[in-house]
Write an enzyme that holds these catalytic residues in place. Sequence first.
Site, short mmCIF file in Angstrom:
data_model
loop_
_atom_site.label_atom_id
_atom_site.label_comp_id
_atom_site.label_asym_id
_atom_site.label_seq_id
_atom_site.Cartn_x
_atom_site.Cartn_y
_atom_site.Cartn_z
N HIS A 37 -2.18 -4.87 -17.06
CA HIS A 37 -0.98 -5.72 -16.96
C HIS A 37 -0.29 -5.88 -18.32
O HIS A 37 0.38 -6.87 -18.57
CB HIS A 37 -1.31 -7.09 -16.34
CG HIS A 37 -1.65 -6.98 -14.89
ND1 HIS A 37 -0.70 -6.97 -13.90
CD2 HIS A 37 -2.84 -6.83 -14.26
CE1 HIS A 37 -1.28 -6.84 -12.71
NE2 HIS A 37 -2.59 -6.74 -12.90
N LEU A 127 -6.69 3.34 -8.34
CA LEU A 127 -6.74 4.63 -9.04
C LEU A 127 -5.39 5.34 -9.00
O LEU A 127 -5.30 6.53 -9.28
CB LEU A 127 -7.81 5.53 -8.41
CG LEU A 127 -9.24 5.01 -8.51
CD1 LEU A 127 -10.19 5.86 -7.69
CD2 LEU A 127 -9.70 5.00 -9.96
N ASP A 174 0.75 4.38 -14.87
CA ASP A 174 0.14 5.25 -13.87
C ASP A 174 0.78 6.64 -13.85
O ASP A 174 0.09 7.67 -13.90
CB ASP A 174 0.24 4.62 -12.48
CG ASP A 174 -0.38 3.23 -12.45
OD1 ASP A 174 -1.10 2.88 -13.40
OD2 ASP A 174 -0.13 2.48 -11.49
C1 GLA Z 1 -0.74 -1.16 -11.41
C2 GLA Z 1 0.64 -0.83 -11.95
C3 GLA Z 1 0.58 -0.47 -13.43
C4 GLA Z 1 -0.14 -1.56 -14.22
C5 GLA Z 1 -1.47 -1.91 -13.54
C6 GLA Z 1 -2.13 -3.09 -14.19
O1 GLA Z 1 -1.55 -0.03 -11.44
O2 GLA Z 1 1.21 0.24 -11.23
O3 GLA Z 1 1.87 -0.26 -13.93
O4 GLA Z 1 0.68 -2.66 -14.40
O5 GLA Z 1 -1.31 -2.20 -12.17
O6 GLA Z 1 -2.53 -2.77 -15.48
#
Ligand code: GLA
Length: 388
Positions: A37, A127, A174
């Site tokens: 986050h 994931l 991600d």
């Molecule tokens: C999800 C979101 C990411 C990130 C994570 C938490 O995977 O897609 O952008 O914010 O949560 O770290």
Amino acid sequence: MKKWLLADKALNEYERLYGRGAWVFRAPGRINLIGEHTDYNEGFVLPASIDKAAYLAIGPSHDRYCRVTSLDFNETVTFSLEDIKKQSTSTWINYILGILDQFMRDGLTIGPFNAVFTADVPIGGGLSSSAALESVVAFALNDINQFRYERHEMAKLAQRSENEFIGVRCGIMDMFTSLNGHDQQAICLDCRDLSYRHVPLNLQDYQLVLFDTGVKHALAGSEFNTRRAECERGVKSLQAVDASIRSLRDVSLDFLSDHQSLLEPVVYQRCRYVLSENQRVLTACQYLEQGQLAWFGQLMYASHEGLQHYYEVSCPELDFLVDHCRDKSAVLGARMMGGGFGGNTLNLILNSAVEEVFQSIAPAYMKQFGRTLHMMEVNIAESASCIT
Ligand code: GLA
């Protein structure tokens, strides 16, 4: 190897439906070692691309319609490129439509295509199964049409798609990882300007293992967007003191605590977590580079504590699994991973003790929650590529 099996599976079905002439692409899911986050707060993250991926076989369509088959959902959706809008029946197709929409907003023309995809990234497990799908579609269309986007530009495009088309205000971690990861290396990414360096993952006698709570999270659920809004409220309040603050990245922990009274208590907790987590990521990179795995493991536990108590995105199942690792000397660190509210914990465990640790936790987990615990070893692998 499994990855080629899945590529073949997608290709075989494509050829059965449409004949020869397809290209096959893959884009992986990711783990995140630490830095949760923080991405949408212009902070630091330390993810790595894994050997679980989405595979797409794609070729030209000979009429004005596109047809996309999901082997995993056993479903085909037909649509026209002249009429791209969000669908409520098959949610998986929206991840593809969103990417098409973004390319078109950039003024690019895409010809009708047929495609078949499958994936072995578990859905809702933290994931990044959706980012793997978005990335493989963006990568494939960019390659086939020679749009010449750089990998980081495709990541930005996929993030815009998720923010605007899907409606989850996620950060860039991600998709960036799916498109930029490297074998056996994590990415220390500065989400403010997308500068990064690869951090070799030399885990000595240890390995990364995922424990799956079996609880499916739904990021599109409002909690993710709520957290982001809370961080933005924090930034807004602090701007009253210093107008140059653009994001939490411009704020130090000292500055935050000096102005605590300006923030709602919950917003203060959220901001404090983010700033502490940013520091943990930078320290974690140093520890990994120095081979200080035990210290790195302590940071994993500290990250979980922050997510549990200050950011409040954990759940009883995740907390239970992390708590049960704390007193085991063979486990150097454990934490929830990804957006939260379910999914997997990431654990750093002595090679020779993985099975023993799992066998001691799984029955306790079953007793407490009535759920079977599943374990998965993590292998760090290459980012998105064209297979054929
Ligand atoms: C999800 C979101 C990411 C990130 C994570 C938490 O995977 O897609 O952008 O914010 O949560 O770290």
